[in-house]
Design a protein around this motif. Sequence first.
Motif, PDB file in Angstrom:
ATOM      1  N   THR A  75       0.842  -1.191   0.000  1.00 41.01           N
ATOM      2  CA  THR A  75       0.000   0.000   0.000  1.00 41.01           C
ATOM      3  C   THR A  75       0.880   1.245   0.000  1.00 41.01           C
ATOM      4  O   THR A  75       1.976   1.237   0.560  1.00 41.01           O
ATOM      5  CB  THR A  75      -0.909   0.036   1.239  1.00 41.01           C
ATOM      6  OG1 THR A  75      -0.091  -0.045   2.399  1.00 41.01           O
ATOM      7  CG2 THR A  75      -1.917  -1.088   1.225  1.00 41.01           C
ATOM      8  N   PRO A  76       0.403   2.325  -0.625  1.00 43.74           N
ATOM      9  CA  PRO A  76       1.158   3.579  -0.547  1.00 43.74           C
ATOM     10  C   PRO A  76       1.025   4.179   0.854  1.00 43.74           C
ATOM     11  O   PRO A  76       0.096   3.864   1.588  1.00 43.74           O
ATOM     12  CB  PRO A  76       0.487   4.463  -1.600  1.00 43.74           C
ATOM     13  CG  PRO A  76      -0.892   3.906  -1.743  1.00 43.74           C
ATOM     14  CD  PRO A  76      -0.793   2.437  -1.445  1.00 43.74           C
ATOM     15  N   GLY A  77       1.960   5.038   1.207  1.00 43.20           N
ATOM     16  CA  GLY A  77       1.913   5.659   2.530  1.00 43.20           C
ATOM     17  C   GLY A  77       2.339   4.681   3.601  1.00 43.20           C
ATOM     18  O   GLY A  77       3.162   3.794   3.373  1.00 43.20           O
ATOM     19  N   ARG A  78       1.745   4.824   4.770  1.00 42.56           N
ATOM     20  CA  ARG A  78       2.061   3.950   5.900  1.00 42.56           C
ATOM     21  C   ARG A  78       0.766   3.559   6.600  1.00 42.56           C
ATOM     22  O   ARG A  78       0.050   4.418   7.109  1.00 42.56           O
ATOM     23  CB  ARG A  78       2.977   4.680   6.892  1.00 42.56           C
ATOM     24  CG  ARG A  78       3.471   3.788   8.031  1.00 42.56           C
ATOM     25  CD  ARG A  78       4.106   4.607   9.163  1.00 42.56           C
ATOM     26  NE  ARG A  78       3.064   5.269   9.950  1.00 42.56           N
ATOM     27  CZ  ARG A  78       2.906   6.599  10.040  1.00 42.56           C
ATOM     28  NH1 ARG A  78       3.698   7.412   9.395  1.00 42.56           N
ATOM     29  NH2 ARG A  78       1.931   7.108  10.786  1.00 42.56           N
ATOM     30  N   VAL A  79       0.453   2.292   6.610  1.00 42.09           N
ATOM     31  CA  VAL A  79      -0.747   1.787   7.280  1.00 42.09           C
ATOM     32  C   VAL A  79      -0.370   1.348   8.685  1.00 42.09           C
ATOM     33  O   VAL A  79       0.479   0.480   8.871  1.00 42.09           O
ATOM     34  CB  VAL A  79      -1.373   0.611   6.488  1.00 42.09           C
ATOM     35  CG1 VAL A  79      -2.539   0.006   7.269  1.00 42.09           C
ATOM     36  CG2 VAL A  79      -1.843   1.088   5.118  1.00 42.09           C
ATOM     37  N   ASP A  80      -0.996   1.986   9.682  1.00 47.11           N
ATOM     38  CA  ASP A  80      -0.751   1.628  11.080  1.00 47.11           C
ATOM     39  C   ASP A  80      -1.741   0.580  11.566  1.00 47.11           C
ATOM     40  O   ASP A  80      -1.479  -0.105  12.549  1.00 47.11           O
ATOM     41  CB  ASP A  80      -0.835   2.859  11.981  1.00 47.11           C
ATOM     42  CG  ASP A  80       0.299   3.843  11.715  1.00 47.11           C
ATOM     43  OD1 ASP A  80       1.360   3.422  11.209  1.00 47.11           O
ATOM     44  OD2 ASP A  80       0.117   5.041  11.997  1.00 47.11           O
ATOM     45  N   GLY A  81      -2.877   0.475  10.906  1.00 48.31           N
ATOM     46  CA  GLY A  81      -3.867  -0.517  11.312  1.00 48.31           C
ATOM     47  C   GLY A  81      -5.111  -0.436  10.459  1.00 48.31           C
ATOM     48  O   GLY A  81      -5.403   0.601   9.863  1.00 48.31           O
ATOM     49  N   VAL A  82      -5.824  -1.557  10.405  1.00 43.27           N
ATOM     50  CA  VAL A  82      -7.075  -1.636   9.645  1.00 43.27           C
ATOM     51  C   VAL A  82      -8.110  -2.310  10.538  1.00 43.27           C
ATOM     52  O   VAL A  82      -7.852  -3.365  11.113  1.00 43.27           O
ATOM     53  CB  VAL A  82      -6.910  -2.456   8.345  1.00 43.27           C
ATOM     54  CG1 VAL A  82      -8.223  -2.511   7.576  1.00 43.27           C
ATOM     55  CG2 VAL A  82      -5.795  -1.891   7.475  1.00 43.27           C
ATOM     56  N   THR A  83      -9.255  -1.672  10.674  1.00 38.53           N
ATOM     57  CA  THR A  83     -10.373  -2.245  11.408  1.00 38.53           C
ATOM     58  C   THR A  83     -11.491  -2.481  10.406  1.00 38.53           C
ATOM     59  O   THR A  83     -11.767  -1.602   9.578  1.00 38.53           O
ATOM     60  CB  THR A  83     -10.866  -1.269  12.497  1.00 38.53           C
ATOM     61  OG1 THR A  83      -9.774  -0.925  13.336  1.00 38.53           O
ATOM     62  CG2 THR A  83     -11.991  -1.876  13.314  1.00 38.53           C
ATOM     63  N   GLU A  84     -12.120  -3.656  10.465  1.00 36.05           N
ATOM     64  CA  GLU A  84     -13.190  -3.913   9.505  1.00 36.05           C
ATOM     65  C   GLU A  84     -14.405  -4.529  10.187  1.00 36.05           C
ATOM     66  O   GLU A  84     -14.285  -5.125  11.257  1.00 36.05           O
ATOM     67  CB  GLU A  84     -12.708  -4.806   8.361  1.00 36.05           C
ATOM     68  CG  GLU A  84     -12.831  -6.294   8.565  1.00 36.05           C
ATOM     69  CD  GLU A  84     -11.708  -6.879   9.427  1.00 36.05           C
ATOM     70  OE1 GLU A  84     -11.790  -8.056   9.771  1.00 36.05           O
ATOM     71  OE2 GLU A  84     -10.755  -6.161   9.782  1.00 36.05           O
ATOM     72  N   ILE A  85     -15.543  -4.337   9.555  1.00 37.76           N
ATOM     73  CA  ILE A  85     -16.771  -5.009   9.967  1.00 37.76           C
ATOM     74  C   ILE A  85     -17.377  -5.661   8.731  1.00 37.76           C
ATOM     75  O   ILE A  85     -17.164  -5.207   7.602  1.00 37.76           O
ATOM     76  CB  ILE A  85     -17.788  -4.050  10.638  1.00 37.76           C
ATOM     77  CG1 ILE A  85     -18.179  -2.918   9.687  1.00 37.76           C
ATOM     78  CG2 ILE A  85     -17.272  -3.520  11.964  1.00 37.76           C
ATOM     79  CD1 ILE A  85     -19.331  -2.062  10.195  1.00 37.76           C
ATOM     80  N   TRP A  86     -18.107  -6.730   8.947  1.00 32.80           N
ATOM     81  CA  TRP A  86     -18.751  -7.479   7.865  1.00 32.80           C
ATOM     82  C   TRP A  86     -20.257  -7.392   8.047  1.00 32.80           C
ATOM     83  O   TRP A  86     -20.760  -7.397   9.165  1.00 32.80           O
ATOM     84  CB  TRP A  86     -18.293  -8.939   7.901  1.00 32.80           C
ATOM     85  CG  TRP A  86     -16.826  -9.077   7.686  1.00 32.80           C
ATOM     86  CD1 TRP A  86     -15.845  -9.028   8.637  1.00 32.80           C
ATOM     87  CD2 TRP A  86     -16.158  -9.246   6.438  1.00 32.80           C
ATOM     88  NE1 TRP A  86     -14.611  -9.164   8.057  1.00 32.80           N
ATOM     89  CE2 TRP A  86     -14.772  -9.309   6.706  1.00 32.80           C
ATOM     90  CE3 TRP A  86     -16.590  -9.356   5.115  1.00 32.80           C
ATOM     91  CZ2 TRP A  86     -13.823  -9.478   5.707  1.00 32.80           C
ATOM     92  CZ3 TRP A  86     -15.634  -9.529   4.124  1.00 32.80           C
ATOM     93  CH2 TRP A  86     -14.282  -9.586   4.414  1.00 32.80           C
ATOM     94  N   ASP A  87     -20.972  -7.335   6.923  1.00 36.39           N
ATOM     95  CA  ASP A  87     -22.420  -7.189   6.966  1.00 36.39           C
ATOM     96  C   ASP A  87     -23.003  -7.758   5.680  1.00 36.39           C
ATOM     97  O   ASP A  87     -22.268  -8.172   4.779  1.00 36.39           O
ATOM     98  CB  ASP A  87     -22.772  -5.695   7.103  1.00 36.39           C
ATOM     99  CG  ASP A  87     -24.165  -5.462   7.677  1.00 36.39           C
ATOM    100  OD1 ASP A  87     -24.929  -6.432   7.852  1.00 36.39           O
ATOM    101  OD2 ASP A  87     -24.499  -4.288   7.948  1.00 36.39           O
ATOM    102  N   ALA A  88     -24.314  -7.715   5.593  1.00 39.36           N
ATOM    103  CA  ALA A  88     -24.996  -8.105   4.357  1.00 39.36           C
ATOM    104  C   ALA A  88     -24.879  -6.955   3.365  1.00 39.36           C
ATOM    105  O   ALA A  88     -24.891  -5.784   3.758  1.00 39.36           O
ATOM    106  CB  ALA A  88     -26.464  -8.407   4.635  1.00 39.36           C
TER     107      ALA A  88
END
Length: 99
Positions: A75-88
Amino acid sequence: MSTAGHDADDVRMTAWVRGQVQGVGFRWYTRANALRVGGLTGFVANLRDGRVQVVAEGPRAGCEELLAWLRGADTPGRVDGVTEIWDAPRGGYRGFESR
């Protein structure tokens, strides 16, 4: 909730990406990767707090591939973290756009 136009296996993944992810081409590359994965609709947008929000709908495997890319080293830049949720899936998207 209507799932018209969606497979039973389709999902909605909403992810919030933290780090240095604005002003580095992050949205452009996220859209390009969503199109590369294929079968996904949704959007990527900068948030006022510096995060980037990604909403992807489509096959779960495709959403998981996009999520793995968001968490990966390419990924470009700097990713410190990813939070995700799943749904319909909710539908209503035409393609995958950068907002």
